[in-house]
Design a protein around this motif. Structure first.
Motif, PDB file in Angstrom:
ATOM      1  N   SER A 129       0.822  -1.216   0.000  1.00 41.15           N
ATOM      2  CA  SER A 129       0.000   0.000   0.000  1.00 41.15           C
ATOM      3  C   SER A 129       0.854   1.263   0.000  1.00 41.15           C
ATOM      4  O   SER A 129       0.319   2.365   0.045  1.00 41.15           O
ATOM      5  CB  SER A 129      -0.925   0.015   1.223  1.00 41.15           C
ATOM      6  OG  SER A 129      -0.175   0.052   2.423  1.00 41.15           O
ATOM      7  N   ARG A 130       2.170   1.111  -0.044  1.00 32.85           N
ATOM      8  CA  ARG A 130       3.092   2.233  -0.103  1.00 32.85           C
ATOM      9  C   ARG A 130       3.991   2.062  -1.336  1.00 32.85           C
ATOM     10  O   ARG A 130       4.084   0.967  -1.899  1.00 32.85           O
ATOM     11  CB  ARG A 130       3.959   2.300   1.166  1.00 32.85           C
ATOM     12  CG  ARG A 130       3.182   2.546   2.447  1.00 32.85           C
ATOM     13  CD  ARG A 130       2.640   3.963   2.497  1.00 32.85           C
ATOM     14  NE  ARG A 130       3.733   4.928   2.498  1.00 32.85           N
ATOM     15  CZ  ARG A 130       3.625   6.195   2.096  1.00 32.85           C
ATOM     16  NH1 ARG A 130       2.481   6.645   1.626  1.00 32.85           N
ATOM     17  NH2 ARG A 130       4.655   7.008   2.159  1.00 32.85           N
ATOM     18  N   PRO A 131       4.672   3.131  -1.781  1.00 33.80           N
ATOM     19  CA  PRO A 131       5.490   3.019  -2.985  1.00 33.80           C
ATOM     20  C   PRO A 131       6.604   1.984  -2.862  1.00 33.80           C
ATOM     21  O   PRO A 131       7.218   1.822  -1.806  1.00 33.80           O
ATOM     22  CB  PRO A 131       6.072   4.436  -3.135  1.00 33.80           C
ATOM     23  CG  PRO A 131       5.096   5.320  -2.436  1.00 33.80           C
ATOM     24  CD  PRO A 131       4.596   4.515  -1.273  1.00 33.80           C
ATOM     25  N   VAL A 132       6.842   1.289  -3.964  1.00 36.96           N
ATOM     26  CA  VAL A 132       7.929   0.312  -4.065  1.00 36.96           C
ATOM     27  C   VAL A 132       8.813   0.720  -5.240  1.00 36.96           C
ATOM     28  O   VAL A 132       8.313   0.967  -6.342  1.00 36.96           O
ATOM     29  CB  VAL A 132       7.388  -1.112  -4.291  1.00 36.96           C
ATOM     30  CG1 VAL A 132       8.544  -2.106  -4.433  1.00 36.96           C
ATOM     31  CG2 VAL A 132       6.459  -1.529  -3.146  1.00 36.96           C
ATOM     32  N   VAL A 133      10.118   0.796  -5.003  1.00 35.10           N
ATOM     33  CA  VAL A 133      11.064   1.149  -6.055  1.00 35.10           C
ATOM     34  C   VAL A 133      11.875  -0.086  -6.407  1.00 35.10           C
ATOM     35  O   VAL A 133      12.420  -0.765  -5.529  1.00 35.10           O
ATOM     36  CB  VAL A 133      12.012   2.284  -5.608  1.00 35.10           C
ATOM     37  CG1 VAL A 133      13.026   2.602  -6.714  1.00 35.10           C
ATOM     38  CG2 VAL A 133      11.215   3.534  -5.252  1.00 35.10           C
ATOM     39  N   PRO A 293      15.794   2.930 -12.288  1.00 33.47           N
ATOM     40  CA  PRO A 293      14.892   2.573 -11.189  1.00 33.47           C
ATOM     41  C   PRO A 293      13.449   2.957 -11.504  1.00 33.47           C
ATOM     42  O   PRO A 293      13.187   4.004 -12.103  1.00 33.47           O
ATOM     43  CB  PRO A 293      15.442   3.373 -10.003  1.00 33.47           C
ATOM     44  CG  PRO A 293      16.895   3.532 -10.308  1.00 33.47           C
ATOM     45  CD  PRO A 293      16.957   3.713 -11.813  1.00 33.47           C
ATOM     46  N   VAL A 294      12.518   2.085 -11.104  1.00 34.75           N
ATOM     47  CA  VAL A 294      11.093   2.290 -11.367  1.00 34.75           C
ATOM     48  C   VAL A 294      10.364   2.371 -10.030  1.00 34.75           C
ATOM     49  O   VAL A 294      10.435   1.441  -9.215  1.00 34.75           O
ATOM     50  CB  VAL A 294      10.505   1.153 -12.210  1.00 34.75           C
ATOM     51  CG1 VAL A 294       8.997   1.363 -12.428  1.00 34.75           C
ATOM     52  CG2 VAL A 294      11.224   1.048 -13.541  1.00 34.75           C
ATOM     53  N   ALA A 295       9.671   3.481  -9.793  1.00 30.51           N
ATOM     54  CA  ALA A 295       8.845   3.634  -8.589  1.00 30.51           C
ATOM     55  C   ALA A 295       7.406   3.316  -8.948  1.00 30.51           C
ATOM     56  O   ALA A 295       6.821   3.947  -9.837  1.00 30.51           O
ATOM     57  CB  ALA A 295       8.947   5.062  -8.042  1.00 30.51           C
TER      58      ALA A 295
END
Length: 300
Positions: A129-133, A293-295
């Motif tokens: 439920s929070r951003p993942v990079v 990197p992909v957020a």
């Protein structure tokens, strides 16, 4: 206590690159960094104490290697390390939900030591439920920066663009805000990209856009994109924004746009949790085909 930047480590080259990227992000955000290693314990299998001791020893070694690298390169970062027994996806999703953001290697080892394999990373992205990079092996600090005047890699130059994928039909505040904040922290330009296609005969699109000729349709879509971002210009006046619209599939547009970027920001709809560990086609393409990197930012 300040929210943490958490990074999953498993000893792979990808997770070590993720740990170093996470340390740089912790510096930018002025957040503590936590290194997390998860290993599966199956009490029902009646594993011997020797097996469990070996796993714990391996976990300590993996964490120590990552911690030593982070402390050597970023001595000012407040670092802690933790090992967790249990399924990796569940442990990482829980860590992500309690953190500012979670960082993972986009590829990893399979077998005894590795847990950041593709299915696990995708499961975490789909469930958090929070951003993942997601960070690939070989990612270095200089890769986030523009080259020096002589073309050489440098960490003393400005940051490369942060790229944001925007669906003007369903813009998501959480995704847009993350991208603007990432650009602000880096003093980087934000390049907002929208992919459009000519409406079919059954749907004219916003503002009856199909009623104008195709060359003018791009101008119409650009106007929609600028309108969506106008309030964010006001909130982040220090961020330079370049809005771009391209006629193509969103996945193709984002993969091309992310070439040479410091970070790509895409969204993931939380409602998709109900169908299992899946992501939408655009996010899926970004995870698998983008080199920077992909957020992945969840939204409702």
């Amino acid at each position: 206590m300040l929210p943490l930047v958490v990074v999953g480590v498993d000893g792979s080259a990808e997770s070590l690159a993720a740990a170093q990227w996470a340390a740089r992000e912790a510096v930018r955000r002025e957040r503590p960094l936590r290194l997390l290693h998860a290993w599966n314990w199956h009490p029902s299998r009646q594993e011997s104490g020797i097996d469990n001791a070996a796993q714990r020893h391996l976990a300590r070694r993996v964490l120590r290697e990552a911690e030593d690298r982070v402390r050597a390169e970023y001595p000012g970062v407040q670092v802690s390390a933790e090992q967790v027994e249990g399924p990796a996806i569940g442990a990482l999703v829980k860590a992500a939900d309690e953190a500012d953001l979670l960082v993972l290697g986009s590829r990893g080892l399979s077998g005894f030591t590795g847990f950041l394999v593709g299915s696990v990373a995708l499961g975490v992205v789909a469930g958090a439920s929070r951003p993942v990079v997601l960070v690939r092996a070989g990612e270095e600090a200089a890769d986030e920066h523009l080259p020096a005047d002589d073309g050489a890699a440098s960490i003393r130059t400005g940051y490369r663009d942060v790229v944001l994928g925007v669906d003007v039909g369903e813009p998501c505040d959480e995704v847009i805000e993350f991208a603007f904040e990432a650009a602000r922290l880096r003093h980087a330009r934000l390049r907002a990209v929208h992919a459009w296609h000519a409406p079919g005969p059954l749907g004219l699109g916003p503002g009856d856009i199909a009623l104008v000729d195709e060359p003018r349709q791009a101008d119409e879509w650009l106007g929609f994109l600028k309108a969506v971002l106008r309030v964010w210009h006001d909130k982040y006046p220090e961020v330079e924004v370049l809005e771009t619209v391209v006629q193509d599939k969103p996945s193709n547009v984002l993969v091309r746009a992310a070439t040479g970027a410091s970070l790509l920001v895409v969204g993931h709809r939380l409602a998709q949790r109900s169908v299992g560990p899946r992501t939408g086609p655009t996010t899926h393409a970004a995870i698998h085909h983008v080199g920077c990197p992909v957020a992945v930012v969840p939204h409702g």
